[in-house]
Design a protein around this motif. Sequence first.
Motif, PDB file in Angstrom:
ATOM      1  N   SER A  94      30.011  49.106  36.682  1.00  0.00           N
ATOM      2  CA  SER A  94      29.458  47.819  37.065  1.00  0.00           C
ATOM      3  C   SER A  94      30.407  47.131  38.038  1.00  0.00           C
ATOM      4  CB  SER A  94      29.304  46.973  35.803  1.00  0.00           C
ATOM      5  OG  SER A  94      29.189  45.620  36.127  1.00  0.00           O
ATOM      6  N   GLY A 126      40.270  41.008  37.928  1.00  0.00           N
ATOM      7  CA  GLY A 126      40.904  39.692  37.886  1.00  0.00           C
ATOM      8  C   GLY A 126      41.670  39.473  36.596  1.00  0.00           C
ATOM      9  N   ALA A 127      41.054  39.856  35.499  1.00  0.00           N
ATOM     10  CA  ALA A 127      41.700  39.667  34.196  1.00  0.00           C
ATOM     11  C   ALA A 127      42.946  40.545  34.095  1.00  0.00           C
ATOM     12  CB  ALA A 127      40.720  39.983  33.067  1.00  0.00           C
ATOM     13  N   GLY A 171      30.081  43.708  39.167  1.00  0.00           N
ATOM     14  CA  GLY A 171      30.342  42.324  38.803  1.00  0.00           C
ATOM     15  C   GLY A 171      31.330  42.223  37.664  1.00  0.00           C
ATOM     16  N   PHE A 172      31.064  42.957  36.611  1.00  0.00           N
ATOM     17  CA  PHE A 172      31.972  42.958  35.476  1.00  0.00           C
ATOM     18  C   PHE A 172      33.309  43.553  35.884  1.00  0.00           C
ATOM     19  CE2 PHE A 172      33.284  45.143  31.402  1.00  0.00           C
ATOM     20  CZ  PHE A 172      33.739  43.980  30.808  1.00  0.00           C
ATOM     21  N   SER A 228      37.118  46.620  23.206  1.00  0.00           N
ATOM     22  CA  SER A 228      36.992  45.335  23.882  1.00  0.00           C
ATOM     23  C   SER A 228      37.802  45.366  25.160  1.00  0.00           C
ATOM     24  CB  SER A 228      37.454  44.187  22.982  1.00  0.00           C
ATOM     25  OG  SER A 228      38.857  44.203  22.860  1.00  0.00           O
ATOM     26  N   LEU A 229      37.416  44.489  26.063  1.00  0.00           N
ATOM     27  CA  LEU A 229      38.133  44.359  27.318  1.00  0.00           C
ATOM     28  C   LEU A 229      39.596  44.034  27.046  1.00  0.00           C
ATOM     29  CD1 LEU A 229      38.340  44.007  30.322  1.00  0.00           C
ATOM     30  CD2 LEU A 229      37.381  41.712  30.077  1.00  0.00           C
ATOM     31  N   GLN A 230      39.818  43.137  26.112  1.00  0.00           N
ATOM     32  CA  GLN A 230      41.187  42.763  25.779  1.00  0.00           C
ATOM     33  C   GLN A 230      41.992  43.984  25.339  1.00  0.00           C
ATOM     34  OE1 GLN A 230      42.276  38.946  23.603  1.00  0.00           O
ATOM     35  NE2 GLN A 230      42.295  40.457  21.957  1.00  0.00           N
ATOM     36  N   SER A 236      34.827  43.533  38.726  1.00  0.00           N
ATOM     37  CA  SER A 236      35.723  42.664  39.476  1.00  0.00           C
ATOM     38  C   SER A 236      36.323  41.616  38.545  1.00  0.00           C
ATOM     39  CB  SER A 236      34.985  42.010  40.653  1.00  0.00           C
ATOM     40  OG  SER A 236      34.137  40.991  40.198  1.00  0.00           O
ATOM     41  N   GLY A 237      35.553  41.218  37.533  1.00  0.00           N
ATOM     42  CA  GLY A 237      36.119  40.341  36.510  1.00  0.00           C
ATOM     43  C   GLY A 237      37.270  41.017  35.801  1.00  0.00           C
ATOM     44  N   ASP A 247      39.606  36.710  46.773  1.00  0.00           N
ATOM     45  CA  ASP A 247      39.926  35.379  47.281  1.00  0.00           C
ATOM     46  C   ASP A 247      40.906  34.675  46.368  1.00  0.00           C
ATOM     47  OD1 ASP A 247      38.098  35.889  49.235  1.00  0.00           O
ATOM     48  OD2 ASP A 247      36.470  34.740  48.289  1.00  0.00           O
ATOM     49  N   ASP A 248      40.972  35.134  45.134  1.00  0.00           N
ATOM     50  CA  ASP A 248      41.709  34.383  44.130  1.00  0.00           C
ATOM     51  C   ASP A 248      43.154  34.813  43.988  1.00  0.00           C
ATOM     52  OD1 ASP A 248      39.326  33.102  43.559  1.00  0.00           O
ATOM     53  OD2 ASP A 248      38.777  34.543  42.011  1.00  0.00           O
ATOM     54  N   SER A 257      34.553  38.778  45.691  1.00  0.00           N
ATOM     55  CA  SER A 257      35.279  37.564  46.023  1.00  0.00           C
ATOM     56  C   SER A 257      36.489  37.375  45.111  1.00  0.00           C
ATOM     57  CB  SER A 257      34.353  36.351  45.959  1.00  0.00           C
ATOM     58  OG  SER A 257      33.703  36.329  44.715  1.00  0.00           O
ATOM     59  N   VAL A 258      36.658  38.288  44.156  1.00  0.00           N
ATOM     60  CA  VAL A 258      37.825  38.221  43.302  1.00  0.00           C
ATOM     61  C   VAL A 258      39.100  38.256  44.153  1.00  0.00           C
ATOM     62  CG1 VAL A 258      37.743  40.732  42.965  1.00  0.00           C
ATOM     63  CG2 VAL A 258      38.991  39.322  41.344  1.00  0.00           C
TER      64      VAL A 258
END
Lengths: 721, 721
Positions: free
Chosen positions: B170, B179-180, B172-173, B288-290, B175-176, B155-156, B152-153
């Motif tokens: 993964s 988005g990020a 879920g992660f 890290s993700l960042q 798609s986050g 959708d944003d 649903s990412v």
Amino acid sequence: MLSTGEMGALATPRTVAVVGASRDETKLSGKTVAYLRRFGFSGRIIPVSRSAGVVAGIPTVPALTASDGVELAILAVPADHVADQLEMCRTAGVTATVVFAGGFGELGERGAANEAALRGIPGIGVGGMRVVGPNCLGFVHPETGVMATFGSVLDDFEPAPGNAALVTRSGGFGSGVLGAANAAGLGCSWWVSTGNEFDVTLAEMLESLVEQDDVERLLVCSEGLTAGDAFVRAARRAQQLSKPIVMLDTGRSTHGARAAASHTGTAAGQHRVFESIADELGVIRVRSLQSLLDAGRALAAHPHGARAGATIVTVSGGSGVLAADASADAGLALASWDAPWRERLARGLPPLASTANPVDVTATSDSRAFEHAVRTAASHPDTGVIVALLANRRRDEAERVKILTEAQAASDTPIVVSWVGASAGLESQLAAAHVPAFPDPTRAVDAAAVLVTAGALAALGERDDAEAHSHAIDRRRELAAAQALADRSRWVPRADGSLLLTDEASRELLAAYGVTTPHERTVDNAAEALRAAELLGYPVVLKARSTELLHRSAAGLVRTGISNGDELRSAIDALRGLSSGRLGRGGLVVQQQVGAGCELLAGITRDPAFGTVMLIASGGVLTELIDDGMALLPPASPSHAERVAAELRAVRHPLDSSTSAAAIASSAAETLAAISRLAADCRDIVAEADFNPLIVSPDGTGRLIATAVDWVVLGDPAATG
Amino acid sequence: MLSTGEMGALATPRTVAVVGASRDETKLSGKTVAYLRRFGFSGRIIPVSRSAGVVAGIPTVPALTASDGVELAILAVPADHVADQLEMCRTAGVTATVVFAGGFGELGERGAANEAALRGIPGIGVGGMRVVGPNCLGFVHPETGVMATFGSVLDDFEPAPGNAALVTRSGGFGSGVLGAANAAGLGCSWWVSTGNEFDVTLAEMLESLVEQDDVERLLVCSEGLTAGDAFVRAARRAQQLSKPIVMLDTGRSTHGARAAASHTGTAAGQHRVFESIADELGVIRVRSLQSLLDAGRALAAHPHGARAGATIVTVSGGSGVLAADASADAGLALASWDAPWRERLARGLPPLASTANPVDVTATSDSRAFEHAVRTAASHPDTGVIVALLANRRRDEAERVKILTEAQAASDTPIVVSWVGASAGLESQLAAAHVPAFPDPTRAVDAAAVLVTAGALAALGERDDAEAHSHAIDRRRELAAAQALADRSRWVPRADGSLLLTDEASRELLAAYGVTTPHERTVDNAAEALRAAELLGYPVVLKARSTELLHRSAAGLVRTGISNGDELRSAIDALRGLSSGRLGRGGLVVQQQVGAGCELLAGITRDPAFGTVMLIASGGVLTELIDDGMALLPPASPSHAERVAAELRAVRHPLDSSTSAAAIASSAAETLAAISRLAADCRDIVAEADFNPLIVSPDGTGRLIATAVDWVVLGDPAATG
């Protein structure tokens, strides 16, 4: 430390003078009066100027006099006018001053004249007039509108209210940090830039701010540190008051470089002294500006930190794994969940969920499952902090925010959130409900780790208080031995002008402090050596004494494991072959062989900031190889020494695997504490010392004891009579 | 690797089927068709459903047939329908499929039935129909509108255009992260979530994506890694094509834990295998993700990275110090500025500025000074990347932005910016001009370090190509020796069922690979031992052989430094006392004593992902104490082995200070390379091996040579005849 009156002159002055005030608000000298007025300073402002006439509607005066009753004077004048104007302030009875101008010691020769003029003014410092700066951006105390700065950062925003003191040495960077803190929603009750620290040091400012009621935590940026004693006092007081100090640990790549000049430097050098002492004092060290601000935000939400034991609640396995890694990196222990609690957790989660920690409620679960996990973790007794990991899901964002804020309102267990790809404004919405949120799991975990460290602060203070002087020690004998070192005859001058404590005097000193040394005999010839060896019992060690070659083992002056007379004779021949002038005054020593064991180094060195510190490291041949030295503030309690020793690699991995690390650390503790008392007692006389190796090995009865086998103690020529 | 046709079925399918399509766009099964249409997929869409009738205006079909010509089928059906529908797809000649549903192997027993059904379908995998998933969020390829996901990412936001492939395991992660990434302005040409990797692994996907023209860099999140061989091929190809792979290195706290089950695990374990191999291959690891997104942003601006040598230009000393520290942490070397270049720099800077690196133009300088510093650094030949540090100063923000963007446009030297407290929108403004900007000096420095690592990628590939097989080696002899290991008689069975290579066979094997071993004699009694020792010459070493106690030194089965017959006799008595059954089949060996030297460990182990790898570590008693093992992919070139050995602590700090680290590493290189060839050649037969210590010490002529003094070689019972 600044007195109450001096801090009052900064925080709540009735009259403030701005010396060198200009009418032009775009000029640096025109900003301060404008800021004082704009931010609502309610006291009297006296602009001092020979030319400006009227500044911001206030008539200027050409100079200050005692009748003006100025408590705080802010000097916005060029460097070459600073000395004269400070002198005027002092004569006028000003309590505290801030000097903005750069152009002093920081420029070396080019600033020498101004620096000399500054140093020429009498009556500055403790008991006199206090000076913040020069070469700084001053300070701000928004609550009372005392904006004693020319930092144009105040043109950009209204400082957010808060209870953090932000203390920086650098002005330019510091004002950037203030701006960034504000943008991150981190409110500061104080911002101080200490600049050149001509009088007030950063450490002294910390010591003063920690006592302020409007300061609940201190965020510090400092490259290098002076006034280590004030820093130690500030940190100890912060411990007592449970006011965490978070320090952006800059200057690491040069920090401690001077300490490394000591020949024990390899074990301790490289910023290790500062790091170990900060850790000992519970100062939270961070490595980036972002981490400093994140820590500040987390502590603003939870001023008393958190108990140990983190539970990670995630909506995706992937970020759970990332957060688990980050926890390991940050030293944040995860809470254990026993079977009954895991069952309780499972009852509200979908079948695919994982009830291990990280708790994975899965991406497809509904908000109810997430709420159940967070609420259950909040009531779980072994969970001290919850790290909740979310991503996207903007449709039920509001619902999740509600769950988090209500759960936080209902529980004392802090909740820290990572929300990857969150909508704008979501972080501040959560922050308002005391739920710090970050866009990255690693940052959330790091913030949780800061909370746990802060939560342990009070306990840290209590623990050390409780154990002080808990051991029966003959302090009279120790102090007498320390004082005896003032006797010049105990020291041998070396070629480079330094002083070496004689072997006899070293042994006496160690004996007084209860440190075991092996039996030994000084001998002049082979016959004496053989007699000594018979007396001591084989195996023995033969050492050549040397006042010049201090590292005897490395120089080949030590022969170990001599098991009979033949071997002893050939060892004597070998050592005599070496003794060709390079050794200085020498002689031979036959020493009892100490059994193999865990080898440690205990050292004493002088740190430029902290003065005399004690070092503990893996010893013997491992010292340079492993380089795991840590510093302690002497005197150290046996239990602190034990904790430090237990971290050493030589202790954690004993070569003799039948000995446990805990047993070694515990056996060494009293001896290390004794050497730390020695370090404290002899801080004026002993410039540096190495006790290496200190061997922890079984005695005849199998009990582990620590024996100092070799040592070098160097004196301060200025301090020995 | 997926074939061109298979990748084409993902990137540019003419016909896509969505199996289990629903009319309800709020349901997961209703999203995919909607996304395909919304994001402009121009091919044919066939919704497959028994009940929906019409989905998004398209009539559904109940099942697929060959005549539908479907290249890509997306399965949005529950787990228990997956096997049937996949079988239907296969029969219909579908090239590639994506399976969203979870509920298979990841659930263990609860998913066992579904997993079994999946495994029961023939014709899946290489050469058959390809399957991405199950338990994944599929993939998106925005350029062609192939949004094969229910995340649903979408959708944003509208995914930003770009040339990064974002690959996550993964969903879920992942798609986050997508988005990020989008929020950070980082455009992706592909996003793939590989889920359970029933068929297509993450590593295989990397191998395939690296060949795509619209992929210039790969950003990867994976907890753990399977298919190490595909990963190695992907990374080597990425090297050749200069397409950096940046990997969020999650699962570190468990990664390699299985490898640690090997008894050489202490030296290598703990994720070390993956880390060393990733470093060897030039894969950029971030924590890290960042950092992953920051790296992606920096590489988007500068796809080919940067040359080594960073120059920091700062407007404040404080942030310069912070950035210098961060550079040291990140391994980013600062560029040297010689006197003529420093003078050139000084000519445009105010007198208070520092022309050392960090170049501090000071907070009070004007924009012209800043521009001069940036421009001079850009033309400085030893500067490969510029890190510009700014703070606040909103009044001249536009001017500074102009300076940075114009300087970047005029120069190939990448400029990375840290702007503490910048206005909103400033980062994207700079990014549009290929100037990545961050709110924190540490992040800017880390991004610059990523650029330098990426810039070295191509060189890394070239270097290893150039030196392959540059040494004259008798490969026929080596391979014959490796093959001879298949002979069962060379192996001794141990109590636990494993196989130990006999001493004789080990020595033969080592000799064939040109590895020096000390002369030795097997003896049965004291008389034989004495004769052997006379022949070999004292000092000698006495060893008890044991098939059961593999760590002979730790078990006390090795006596070194025996210098005469008496000592030898008592050593024999002592060892015989020990040989009470615990040793298994044994015997005594008298071995020439190798002189003291630098002790290394060379090992062979099997990694669950990478298969047989070689380990190099500090050896002897230091192995566990120092724990600095690194892994290499066998066969390794001598120069790579030399680089790895040069990093070891035992090499960097030789106990004999007259030997240089470089000399040790260079002397060990050929031997280590030989053992790595042995590891490669024997990968099927040798399960694990330890050559420890490998002593690097002077031979009779003073030349350093590496000698394998003790070893354990364990065979794979399944592979020996």
